[in-house]
Structures are given as C-alpha cells and as structure tokens.
Design an enzyme around this catalytic site. Sequence first.
Site, PDB file in Angstrom:
ATOM      1  N   ARG A  82     -56.057 -67.873   6.840  1.00 55.26           N
ATOM      2  CA  ARG A  82     -55.348 -68.632   5.806  1.00 55.26           C
ATOM      3  C   ARG A  82     -55.442 -67.912   4.458  1.00 55.26           C
ATOM      4  NH1 ARG A  82     -57.023 -74.802   5.390  1.00 55.26           N
ATOM      5  NH2 ARG A  82     -58.771 -73.904   4.256  1.00 55.26           N
ATOM      6  N   LYS A 184     -53.617 -71.874  -0.219  1.00 57.99           N
ATOM      7  CA  LYS A 184     -54.722 -72.371  -1.049  1.00 57.99           C
ATOM      8  C   LYS A 184     -54.768 -71.597  -2.367  1.00 57.99           C
ATOM      9  CE  LYS A 184     -59.123 -74.420   0.244  1.00 57.99           C
ATOM     10  NZ  LYS A 184     -58.821 -75.769  -0.218  1.00 57.99           N
ATOM     11  N   GLU A 220     -50.081 -85.317   1.769  1.00 62.10           N
ATOM     12  CA  GLU A 220     -51.541 -85.242   1.856  1.00 62.10           C
ATOM     13  C   GLU A 220     -52.134 -85.694   0.533  1.00 62.10           C
ATOM     14  OE1 GLU A 220     -53.283 -81.301   2.124  1.00 62.10           O
ATOM     15  OE2 GLU A 220     -51.552 -80.383   1.202  1.00 62.10           O
TER      16      GLU A 220
END
Length: 341
Positions: A82, A184, A220
Amino acid sequence: MEKKNIDWGSLGFAYTETDYRYSSLYKDGKWDEGGLITEPSVTMSECAGVLQYSQSCFEGLKAYTTEDGHIVTFRPDLNDARMHETCERLEIPTLPEGRFIEAVEEVVKANEAWVPPFGSGATLYIRPFIYANGPVIGVAPATEYEFRVIVMPVGPYFKGGVKPLTLRVSDFDRAAPRGTGHVKAGLNYAMSLHAIMDAHRKGFDENVYLDPASRTKIEETGGANIIFVTKDGTLVTPRSDSILKSVTRRSICYVAEHILGMKVEHREVYLDEVADFAEMGLCGTAAVISPVGKVVDHGKEICLPSGMTDMGPVTKKLYETLTGIQMGRLPAPEGWIHVIK
Ligand code: PLP
Ligand code: COI
C-alpha cells in the site's frame, strides 16, 4: 531483555519517544543504505515539499508479543504494497524491494524493551512514513526525501476501549472521486482535522463520510473502514474506489468467510440502509474493531440494535478471532504472521 517501566494497561493512543528509529534518505535519484538512529528530531529545508505542499505519506501497523514470547507483526507485506501504491500516486520515489519490512524488523528489534508484554492490553504501534525534505517552490515533486520508521507502545484508539461509539454523518467530504482517498497520503488527514474537531465539539466520537458524488452511500471514517452485520448474520463492508484498502477489513472479511463460515458482501452501502443492520463497527490497525452504537444524521438518531453498552455478538466473535490470530492465540492463515524475534 528488561522491559521499560510502563503501566501498559493505562496507555492511550499517543506518541512516546522510544530509543531508536530507522532513517533512510533519498538524494541524487537513489535511496541510501539507511539504518537505525537515536535522534528523534528532524532538520530540513524551510522550503521542504512536505512543508509547502504536504508531500508525505505514511503507514500504520502493530507488533504484538505472543503467548510463547515471540514478537510478531501482522501482514506487513500489505502495508508495504500500500505504501508503494501511495508513493506512486504522490510522485514520491518508491522504496527498494524489501526495504520496508527490513526497516520495520530493525526498529522493532532495537526497541524490544518498549514492546508491550503479552496480555497487557497494549501493543507496539509502528509508523513508517516518507516525506519530502528537499526544497520546492514551484508546484513539483521534491528531489529529496526521508523514509523513517518510528514505534511507540499504545493502548486503545478510542477512549473508553470497547464502549460503542456515536458517529455523526459529516457534512464535510473526505475524498473526491478519483482523488487520493484510496491511498495513505498525509493530506487526507490534514483536511479531516476540522471535521474531527467539529464532531468532538458537538459530542460525537467520529465522522461517517458519505460518497461526495451522490452523498447517499457510506464510505468510511477519518481513520477506519466500516463493517456492518445484517440481522441474518451476513458481514457487509462498503465498496468504494475512494476509501482506504484497510488491511484489517480485508482480514476480517477473510476470517468471517473462511474461519467463521459467514456470508460476506463487499458492496455499496446506502445511508438509508444503516437502520436495518444489527451491528456496526469501525476497523483499522489503530481502531482494531470498535463497535458503533449510534449514527446521528442531522439530528435523526439511527440506533443499532446492539445498543450502547456492549459489542454486538457477531462483532465480538470477529474481534476475538482477529485479535486471537494477531496475538498468536489462534492459528493464522498462511503468511499472516511475520515473526520478528
Ligand atoms: N481508513 C483510513 C482512512 C485509515 O486511516 C485507516 C488506518 O490505517 C484505515 C482505514 C484502516 O486501515 P488498516 O486496517 O490497514 O489499518
Ligand atoms: C492506523 O490505524 O494505523 C491509522 O493510520 C489510523 C490513524 C488515524 C491513527
């Protein structure tokens, strides 16, 4: 190895300066060898890309002490992958193959005295990050970066531990369609701070973000994915291209389907449906699985039948199975547990 004299059980989720950190610098088109250092401060150009244009990204994972005394991490390969994806999206140079896990291993081993003991209720949070420390003034990627990995012992992310949370439906959006919500990037969190503080000032624990295009679907929260359980015991998780691919959520879905024999659906979830679910929770490395008792949509209270005192029974089963695997109490699927020591 003598552990630090810490009251592990009363730790919250906060920064502690530990003894070692890992640092590697990128300059002249390549990453240097990197290694452990003790200096907790950083010095950089006043015109650093991170200061001017927020060019930074991070990851979050944890190390656990197992019952038989090993120190392990949970699926660090997924955090590595990620971070690679995030770097590509932010024009940050990707790390050499193997560097991420090597750095995590080195810094955890060096800080063994800070790794909470088995059964203490605390874990070692590992925060790898990369930021642009080289100067830029025109809008462009920097040419110099630091990759750093810091660790700190932590307790529960939400005060009150496993007490069900109250969320509000946010009027702010978290991520644009085709934006950076799926990676992220530090900037995703900078822009969520006002929404979080506003929620806290109004007595809510967190925000539920909706899809910004139609504002009808659940995405989310600021730091965790969401899980739902239907009244007939199916696990449902929201599908969206602009939410973070949570390692915890993907692991929970696997556990539910392959270990607990549950039906699992990864699909779009409408805000209108929330009232029909039996249980709801937040999931993430920091949040683990935190139950949600209530969602407030502009004054309208949507109360989950699982209530405001305990985790619902299915959420609890998922929590116990997941943490049992992470702490070595239960057998793990192949490749999930990475032994450091
Ligand atoms: N969603 C957001 C926005 C997050 O910051 C995090 C935390 O990493 C998560 C979800 C959960 O992801 P993970 O389970 O990989 O920690
Ligand atoms: C994590 O769970 O590791 C995160 O990065 C979430 C953050 C909001 C603490």
